[in-house]
Design an enzyme around this catalytic site. Structure first.
Site, PDB file in Angstrom:
ATOM      1  N   CYS A   1       9.600  -9.160   6.519  1.00  0.00           N
ATOM      2  CA  CYS A   1       8.576  -8.858   7.538  1.00  0.00           C
ATOM      3  C   CYS A   1       8.796  -9.629   8.839  1.00  0.00           C
ATOM      4  CB  CYS A   1       7.182  -9.154   7.000  1.00  0.00           C
ATOM      5  SG  CYS A   1       6.796  -8.166   5.556  1.00  0.00           S
TER       6      CYS A   1
ATOM      7  N   HIS B   1       2.392  -8.893  13.007  1.00  0.00           N
ATOM      8  CA  HIS B   1       2.924  -8.100  11.898  1.00  0.00           C
ATOM      9  C   HIS B   1       1.762  -7.358  11.218  1.00  0.00           C
ATOM     10  CE1 HIS B   1       4.995  -6.751   8.442  1.00  0.00           C
ATOM     11  NE2 HIS B   1       4.393  -7.588   7.614  1.00  0.00           N
TER      12      HIS B   1
ATOM     13  N   ASN C   1       2.215  -0.942   6.068  1.00  0.00           N
ATOM     14  CA  ASN C   1       3.143  -2.032   6.364  1.00  0.00           C
ATOM     15  C   ASN C   1       4.577  -1.482   6.347  1.00  0.00           C
ATOM     16  OD1 ASN C   1       4.715  -4.315   6.435  1.00  0.00           O
ATOM     17  ND2 ASN C   1       3.620  -5.411   4.816  1.00  0.00           N
TER      18      ASN C   1
HETATM   19  O1  UT7 Z   1       4.099  -8.221   4.759  1.00  0.00           O
HETATM   20  C1  UT7 Z   1       3.798  -9.331   3.967  1.00  0.00           C
HETATM   21  C2  UT7 Z   1       3.590  -8.886   2.607  1.00  0.00           C
HETATM   22  N1  UT7 Z   1       2.301  -8.582   2.110  1.00  0.00           N
HETATM   23  C3  UT7 Z   1       1.120  -9.139   2.431  1.00  0.00           C
HETATM   24  O2  UT7 Z   1       0.955  -9.880   3.358  1.00  0.00           O
HETATM   25  C4  UT7 Z   1      -0.038  -8.787   1.556  1.00  0.00           C
HETATM   26  C5  UT7 Z   1      -0.925  -9.961   1.302  1.00  0.00           C
HETATM   27  N2  UT7 Z   1      -1.973  -9.718   0.332  1.00  0.00           N
HETATM   28  C6  UT7 Z   1      -2.931  -8.770   0.480  1.00  0.00           C
HETATM   29  O3  UT7 Z   1      -2.940  -8.068   1.467  1.00  0.00           O
HETATM   30  C7  UT7 Z   1      -4.013  -8.651  -0.571  1.00  0.00           C
HETATM   31  O4  UT7 Z   1      -3.919  -9.711  -1.485  1.00  0.00           O
HETATM   32  C8  UT7 Z   1      -4.007  -7.302  -1.344  1.00  0.00           C
HETATM   33  C9  UT7 Z   1      -4.407  -6.167  -0.411  1.00  0.00           C
HETATM   34  C10 UT7 Z   1      -2.617  -7.043  -1.908  1.00  0.00           C
HETATM   35  C11 UT7 Z   1      -5.001  -7.351  -2.494  1.00  0.00           C
HETATM   36  O5  UT7 Z   1      -6.285  -7.651  -2.021  1.00  0.00           O
HETATM   37  P1  UT7 Z   1      -7.191  -8.698  -2.828  1.00  0.00           P
HETATM   38  O6  UT7 Z   1      -8.522  -8.717  -2.178  1.00  0.00           O
HETATM   39  O7  UT7 Z   1      -6.427  -9.985  -2.873  1.00  0.00           O
HETATM   40  O8  UT7 Z   1      -7.333  -7.990  -4.225  1.00  0.00           O
HETATM   41  P2  UT7 Z   1      -7.129  -8.640  -5.651  1.00  0.00           P
HETATM   42  O9  UT7 Z   1      -5.738  -9.104  -5.817  1.00  0.00           O
HETATM   43  O10 UT7 Z   1      -8.226  -9.622  -5.828  1.00  0.00           O
HETATM   44  O11 UT7 Z   1      -7.336  -7.432  -6.638  1.00  0.00           O
HETATM   45  C12 UT7 Z   1      -8.638  -7.091  -7.022  1.00  0.00           C
HETATM   46  C13 UT7 Z   1      -8.612  -6.013  -8.084  1.00  0.00           C
HETATM   47  C14 UT7 Z   1      -7.745  -6.314  -9.310  1.00  0.00           C
HETATM   48  O12 UT7 Z   1      -8.468  -5.865 -10.417  1.00  0.00           O
HETATM   49  P3  UT7 Z   1      -9.274  -6.882 -11.377  1.00  0.00           P
HETATM   50  O13 UT7 Z   1      -8.211  -7.784 -11.951  1.00  0.00           O
HETATM   51  O14 UT7 Z   1     -10.221  -7.607 -10.464  1.00  0.00           O
HETATM   52  O15 UT7 Z   1      -9.928  -5.990 -12.354  1.00  0.00           O
HETATM   53  C15 UT7 Z   1      -6.538  -5.422  -9.137  1.00  0.00           C
HETATM   54  O16 UT7 Z   1      -5.978  -5.026 -10.346  1.00  0.00           O
HETATM   55  O17 UT7 Z   1      -8.084  -4.793  -7.532  1.00  0.00           O
HETATM   56  C16 UT7 Z   1      -7.122  -4.247  -8.434  1.00  0.00           C
HETATM   57  N3  UT7 Z   1      -6.155  -3.485  -7.666  1.00  0.00           N
HETATM   58  C17 UT7 Z   1      -6.405  -2.214  -7.262  1.00  0.00           C
HETATM   59  N4  UT7 Z   1      -7.445  -1.394  -7.421  1.00  0.00           N
HETATM   60  C18 UT7 Z   1      -7.373  -0.172  -6.869  1.00  0.00           C
HETATM   61  C19 UT7 Z   1      -4.931  -3.875  -7.213  1.00  0.00           C
HETATM   62  N5  UT7 Z   1      -4.366  -2.861  -6.511  1.00  0.00           N
HETATM   63  C20 UT7 Z   1      -5.261  -1.827  -6.539  1.00  0.00           C
HETATM   64  C21 UT7 Z   1      -5.229  -0.538  -5.983  1.00  0.00           C
HETATM   65  N6  UT7 Z   1      -6.318   0.244  -6.185  1.00  0.00           N
HETATM   66  N7  UT7 Z   1      -4.198  -0.077  -5.258  1.00  0.00           N
END
Ligand code: UT7
Length: 339
Positions: free
Chosen positions: A115, A265, A296
């Protein structure tokens, strides 16, 4: 007069196929509401499931950037290509693009900083130009993620976030008398911390496997899909991007209020919201986001952002533009530009 580097022209390209959040629900258990609220993404562009390559997307963006710059490939002294989704493992995608551009002989260099790749590329181009090794450099950031992600439930945390696309700039040597008015790059600032290399990575196939890189159970384990510890990446991104942007401002005697446009980014709208808050940016209009439409696109988000800002009339000559990125590695970088 000081020899500096300026951005002569910008171009970008995304494939025609639009994949909405609702479209994603046919492959995995997700929802428009989850994706939108967690990331700000509404849709992304993916290539058709055919043989389109990353260098094909890069070529489209490069041709637009060269047209905007009033040059042809014959005027280039160097190609830099930032990508984490290369056409092939080797040689570098820069070489495949060079063949398509028809300009053999000039150096063609791959930039592998994910990135942050485009900003690393800007720093390299600037150094090659200021050091006298090149006059005119093509820098491309391009990715095809759609063919490299697990679009099942197991990969949903990653695959809803990424899009395909490309952006390019032509950079050229320029003599600067008055840095406050003449277009040029003030400076770029690069960082990495390999402690976190496995927080966002693709493990296999790997030269660590014996007796050869296809040994072991990596395929069954799905180690060929990108894996991300989203929360850790998020936490570091919201700290590092403001930090490295501030570094660029401090190095050149500017404050946050001097910046006319912020191109961050595009990994997550929430990351950019927190980064802006951390920096104390009081005018949302100064932060230009494209993640809603493109997701992204990794090394392509910065040049796509520049091009879209130009098209939207948000980027005008004389503006002070602060660019900052964070991503896998971890790597993070910034660049301060007088447009
Ligand atoms: O370019 C650099 C690379 N990437 C980044 O900078 C990304 C950085 N991270 C993020 O943007 C965020 O952490 C995410 C968008 C990836 C995730 O958001 P979050 O608020 O941290 O969500 P979470 O990890 O707390 O996930 C919450 C729940 C989980 O379920 P449980 O364990 O709470 O039951 C996940 O399994 O959401 C679930 N989940 C989804 N649900 C629906 C994960 N992906 C999905 C999905 N749809 N696509």
């Amino acid at each position: 007069m000081t020899r500096r580097t300026r951005i002569l022209g910008v171009g970008s390209f995304v494939p025609d196929r639009i994949v909405t959040n609702d479209d994603m629900t046919q492959w995995m258990d997700t929802s428009d509401e989850w994706i939108r609220s967690r990331s700000g993404i509404e849709e992304r562009h993916w290539v058709e499931p055919d043989n389109t390559t990353t260098s094909d997307l890069g070529l489209e963006a490069a041709n637009k950037a060269m047209a905007a710059s009033g040059i042809t490939a014959a005027d280039l002294d160097m190609i830099l290509f930032a990508t984490l989704s290369p056409d092939h493992e080797f040689p570098g995608t820069a070489c495949f693009l060079q063949e398509k551009l028809g300009c053999p002989g000039i150096p063609a260099i791959e930039v592998r900083q994910q990135c942050s790749g485009f900003v690393y590329g800007m720093a390299q181009a600037d150094m090659f130009i200021r050091g006298g090794m090149a006059e005119t450099v093509l820098l491309v950031g391009a990715e095809i993620h759609s063919k490299g992600m697990d679009i099942s439930d197991a990969g949903r945390d990653v695959s809803v976030l990424f899009g395909d696309g490309a952006g390019a700039v032509v950079l050229q040597a320029t003599d600067v008398d008055d840095p406050d008015t003449q277009p040029h790059i003030y400076s770029s600032h690069l960082h990495a911390d390999g402690t976190y290399a496995k927080e966002l990575w693709v493990e296999g196939p790997s030269m660590t496997y014996a007796p050869n890189r296809y040994s072991g159970d990596w395929l069954e384990r799905g180690a060929h899909w990108p894996k991300m510890n989203g929360k850790t990446v998020f936490k570091h991104a919201v700290t590092r991007m403001p930090e490295v942007a501030t570094e660029a401002l401090d190095a050149n005697g500017f404050t946050v209020d001097d910046v006319d446009l912020w191109i961050f980014h595009q990994a997550n709208m929430r990351i950019n919201y927190f980064a802006a808050k951390q920096l104390g940016i009081d005018d949302d209009e100064k932060v230009f986001n494209t993640i809603q439409r493109f997701g992204n696109t990794t090394a392509a988000t910065i040049p796509i952002g520049l091009d879209e800002a130009l098209k939207a009339g948000k980027l005008e000559p004389g503006m002070l533009v602060c660019i900052a990125a964070f991503g896998a590695g971890f790597t993070w970088a910034s660049s301060l530009v007088r447009w």
